[in-house]
Design an enzyme around this catalytic site. Sequence first.
Site, mmCIF file in Angstrom:
data_model
loop_
_atom_site.group_PDB
_atom_site.id
_atom_site.type_symbol
_atom_site.label_atom_id
_atom_site.label_comp_id
_atom_site.label_asym_id
_atom_site.label_seq_id
_atom_site.Cartn_x
_atom_site.Cartn_y
_atom_site.Cartn_z
ATOM 1 N N GLN A 11 0.817 -1.215 0.000
ATOM 2 C CA GLN A 11 0.000 0.000 0.000
ATOM 3 C C GLN A 11 0.855 1.271 0.000
ATOM 4 O OE1 GLN A 11 -3.756 0.063 2.254
ATOM 5 N NE2 GLN A 11 -2.684 -1.297 3.651
ATOM 6 N N ALA A 60 7.241 -4.684 4.885
ATOM 7 C CA ALA A 60 7.251 -5.393 6.165
ATOM 8 C C ALA A 60 6.430 -6.661 6.057
ATOM 9 C CB ALA A 60 6.665 -4.500 7.261
ATOM 10 N N TYR A 61 6.610 -7.512 7.045
ATOM 11 C CA TYR A 61 5.731 -8.681 7.197
ATOM 12 C C TYR A 61 4.514 -8.157 7.952
ATOM 13 C CZ TYR A 61 4.230 -13.395 8.468
ATOM 14 O OH TYR A 61 3.520 -14.559 8.622
ATOM 15 N N TYR A 125 3.845 -9.723 15.751
ATOM 16 C CA TYR A 125 4.038 -8.646 14.772
ATOM 17 C C TYR A 125 4.593 -7.389 15.473
ATOM 18 C CZ TYR A 125 2.692 -4.754 11.680
ATOM 19 O OH TYR A 125 2.683 -3.599 10.932
HETATM 20 N N1 LIG Z 1 -1.269 -1.922 6.983
HETATM 21 C C1 LIG Z 1 -1.433 -1.338 8.162
HETATM 22 O O1 LIG Z 1 -2.557 -1.202 8.652
HETATM 23 C C2 LIG Z 1 -0.259 -0.779 8.902
HETATM 24 C C3 LIG Z 1 -0.473 -0.218 10.162
HETATM 25 C C4 LIG Z 1 0.632 0.303 10.853
HETATM 26 C C5 LIG Z 1 1.886 0.266 10.306
HETATM 27 N N2 LIG Z 1 2.070 -0.313 9.089
HETATM 28 C C6 LIG Z 1 3.432 -0.353 8.552
HETATM 29 O O2 LIG Z 1 3.455 0.433 7.380
HETATM 30 C C7 LIG Z 1 4.349 -0.150 6.425
HETATM 31 C C8 LIG Z 1 3.671 -0.312 5.100
HETATM 32 O O3 LIG Z 1 2.533 -1.132 5.274
HETATM 33 P P1 LIG Z 1 1.611 -1.531 4.041
HETATM 34 O O4 LIG Z 1 0.204 -1.507 4.532
HETATM 35 O O5 LIG Z 1 2.017 -0.764 2.838
HETATM 36 O O6 LIG Z 1 2.026 -3.058 3.871
HETATM 37 P P2 LIG Z 1 1.541 -4.073 2.761
HETATM 38 O O7 LIG Z 1 0.522 -3.466 1.870
HETATM 39 O O8 LIG Z 1 1.229 -5.350 3.459
HETATM 40 O O9 LIG Z 1 2.849 -4.266 1.875
HETATM 41 C C9 LIG Z 1 3.963 -4.901 2.402
HETATM 42 C C10 LIG Z 1 5.076 -4.804 1.392
HETATM 43 O O10 LIG Z 1 6.188 -5.510 1.932
HETATM 44 C C11 LIG Z 1 6.631 -6.440 0.966
HETATM 45 N N3 LIG Z 1 7.224 -7.607 1.560
HETATM 46 C C12 LIG Z 1 6.718 -8.380 2.554
HETATM 47 N N4 LIG Z 1 7.560 -9.396 2.815
HETATM 48 C C13 LIG Z 1 8.604 -9.258 1.967
HETATM 49 C C14 LIG Z 1 9.783 -9.982 1.740
HETATM 50 N N5 LIG Z 1 10.075 -11.083 2.441
HETATM 51 N N6 LIG Z 1 10.641 -9.544 0.782
HETATM 52 C C15 LIG Z 1 10.354 -8.464 0.049
HETATM 53 N N7 LIG Z 1 9.260 -7.712 0.222
HETATM 54 C C16 LIG Z 1 8.383 -8.117 1.163
HETATM 55 C C17 LIG Z 1 5.372 -6.808 0.194
HETATM 56 O O11 LIG Z 1 5.735 -7.404 -1.008
HETATM 57 P P3 LIG Z 1 4.765 -8.416 -1.786
HETATM 58 O O12 LIG Z 1 3.758 -7.537 -2.469
HETATM 59 O O13 LIG Z 1 5.684 -9.136 -2.696
HETATM 60 O O14 LIG Z 1 4.121 -9.297 -0.753
HETATM 61 C C18 LIG Z 1 4.747 -5.438 0.047
HETATM 62 O O15 LIG Z 1 5.374 -4.716 -0.979
HETATM 63 C C19 LIG Z 1 4.857 -1.450 7.056
HETATM 64 O O16 LIG Z 1 6.134 -1.218 7.591
HETATM 65 C C20 LIG Z 1 3.859 -1.747 8.145
HETATM 66 O O17 LIG Z 1 4.452 -2.453 9.210
HETATM 67 C C21 LIG Z 1 1.030 -0.817 8.360
#
Ligand SMILES: NC(=O)c1ccc[n+]([C@@H]2O[C@H](COP(=O)([O-])OP(=O)(O)OC[C@H]3O[C@@H](n4cnc5c(N)ncnc54)[C@H](OP(=O)(O)O)[C@@H]3O)[C@@H](O)[C@H]2O)c1
Length: 295
Positions: A11, A60-61, A125
Amino acid sequence: MKILVTGTHGQVDTSIRSCPSAKGHEIISIGRPEIDLSEYEKLKNAIINANPDIIISSAAYTAVDKAESEAEIAYAINALAPKAIGEAAAKLNIPVIHLSTDYVFSGDKPSSYDEDDKTGPIGVYGKTKLEGEKLLAAATPNHVILRTAWVYSPYGNNFVKTMLRLGESREELNVVADQQGCPTYAPEIARACITIAENLINDQAIELRGIFNLTGQGKANWAQFAKVIFSGAEKFGRKKIIVNEITTDQYPTPAKRPKNSLLSSQKLLDIHGIELDNWEKSTKECVKMLLQNNA
Ligand SMILES: NC(=O)c1ccc[n+]([C@@H]2O[C@H](COP(=O)([O-])OP(=O)(O)OC[C@H]3O[C@@H](n4cnc5c(N)ncnc54)[C@H](OP(=O)(O)O)[C@@H]3O)[C@@H](O)[C@H]2O)c1
């Protein structure tokens, strides 16, 4: 400015690549399938070889429930990868903006969390993300850690897209109403990241660095969030959906969620001059982005 972003389909990383304020900057992405974040040395070398001016560490995971049974892989991606990123940044002498989460807190505080409140993650997490913050900070002082929460966008998987999908086949939905937080729109996180990147490149001041909260304005519980999504969707011809408020106990999940995920973003406004929109306004914008072509 040459900005390296981790993640290719997420995202926040997708929002950064499509952010209007990123125009004029070169954005390069590191992620799957070429590079898996669990490959420590490969990740570090790829960053050093790319030679960016700044890193935005977004990937992130994020599978909160699955992390409970995959602690080792979650640790590799959420804790060790930020360490590798920090070490690469230190070697290049460049700043890192790293995304973190409300899950570093227990959720027991009755009011909004400030940056220096005591952490206390209640699941795998959150524990791995907190460790990532610490390892990154130990690797380089030239960092900004952005703790955000309840992220949604037109991209990837998120609550807004799930609600719209479920709303296609249901008349009513049960949604948890005893967890509060602040929904945060990924395109606004992206805009904030670009502004912070410009600030860090232009100014070496230590005050601009450290931990900052970054969420949309206002507060909501998940049921309120769902109601705003469905009322926005009605404007695009979707049927009315009844949202029934339930408790966390009525919707058990493998990982515990913080009861209170509210983060105060005042420090970010005071120091970086950044304030996100109210979550209701941004939610309507996201629903419009998702539905306007199907209306
Ligand atoms: N989503 C939330 O509600 C939320 C809330 C608080 C904080 N955050 C933080 O905000 C940040 C961005 O979150 P987001 O919502 O954009 O996350 P997201 O949509 O789940 O995307 C995660 C990204 O990380 C990549 N990724 C995961 N495992 C990987 C691996 N082993 N090697 C390479 N790439 C990998 C994914 O790649 P693939 O597409 O290949 O899987 C994707 O590009 C993260 O650090 C998260 O912890 C998120």
